[in-house]
Write an enzyme that holds these catalytic residues in place. Structure first.
Site: not given
Ligand code: GRF
Length: 212
Positions: A85-86, A88, A104
């Site tokens: 979630m960063r 880059l 995504h």
């Molecule tokens: C997923 O929905 C992915 O598509 C998004 O963040 C979520 C991560 O979920 N980028 P997890 O950590 O894989 O359970």
């Protein structure tokens, strides 16, 4: 084929990859978040977990440099962002161009960014889904490898829709990594994606039936 997986939290996509019997060696799982549940899950699969905590770095550039140093120690052929979630920096992304992929939770180019399921419901779309794509400097924009679509049902909530999409994420991400590991997934000079010997029809979409 050595891979490194980057996570920030739950790690369910990472676990789907670890479970899939892929012809790859998982060198390490790296999290920017020391509390990421996925780190424990990686351990249960015998894959070491490492934390590179963004809060311990003064700037985005410093964090990305530390992250790149940790990744490069493992000399991966592929870097897999799985709920990382960063945002880059461009320099970081360029270092791994053509060998870094992301998943995504939307049918790109619709709904890049956050809160995709809420936004899909608000927009009233009838199809939603998920996308695996190569990572390029602009967030959620890189060349698309594979997508899965799901229907949006009239009584859907954010939770029900996200669960339906997540089940597809857990199918398409292992598929994409398998193609890469088999040497069948290529970026074309035009910036598109080719998969050698992909089964037809490909990529697969769900078409809702009509009433007549
Ligand atoms: C997923 O929905 C992915 O598509 C998004 O963040 C979520 C991560 O979920 N980028 P997890 O950590 O894989 O359970």
């Amino acid at each position: 084929m050595r891979v490194v997986v980057l996570i920030s939290g739950r790690g369910s996509n990472m676990e789907a990859l670890l479970k899939a019997g892929l012809p790859v060696e998982f060198a390490v799982v790296i999290s920017n978040n020391p509390a990421a549940k996925g780190l424990d899950i990686a351990g249960t699969y015998g894959v070491p977990g490492v934390v590179v905590d963004h809060r311990r770095h003064a700037s985005r550039e410093a964090f990305d440099a530390a992250l790149a140093a940790e990744i490069d120690r493992h000399a991966p052929d592929l870097v897999i962002l799985a709920g990382f979630m960063r945002v880059l920096t461009e320099a970081f992304v360029r270092r791994y161009v053509g060998r870094m992929i992301n998943i995504h939770p939307a049918l790109l180019p619709s709904f890049p960014g956050l809160h995709t399921h809420r936004r899909a419901l608000d927009a009233g779309v009838k199809l939603h889904g998920c996308t695996v794509h190569f990572v390029t400097p602009e967030v959620d924009v890189g060349p698309i490898v594979i997508q899965a679509a799901v229907p949006v049902l009239p009584d859907d909530t954010e939770a029900s829709l996200s669960a339906r999409v997540l089940a597809q994420e857990h199918r398409i991400y292992p598929q994409a990594v398998r193609w890469f590991a088999e040497g069948r997934l290529f970026l074309t000079p035009q910036g598109g994606v080719t998969v050698a010997d992909a089964p037809a029809p490909w990529p697969v979409l769900i078409s809702p039936p009509t009433e007549d």
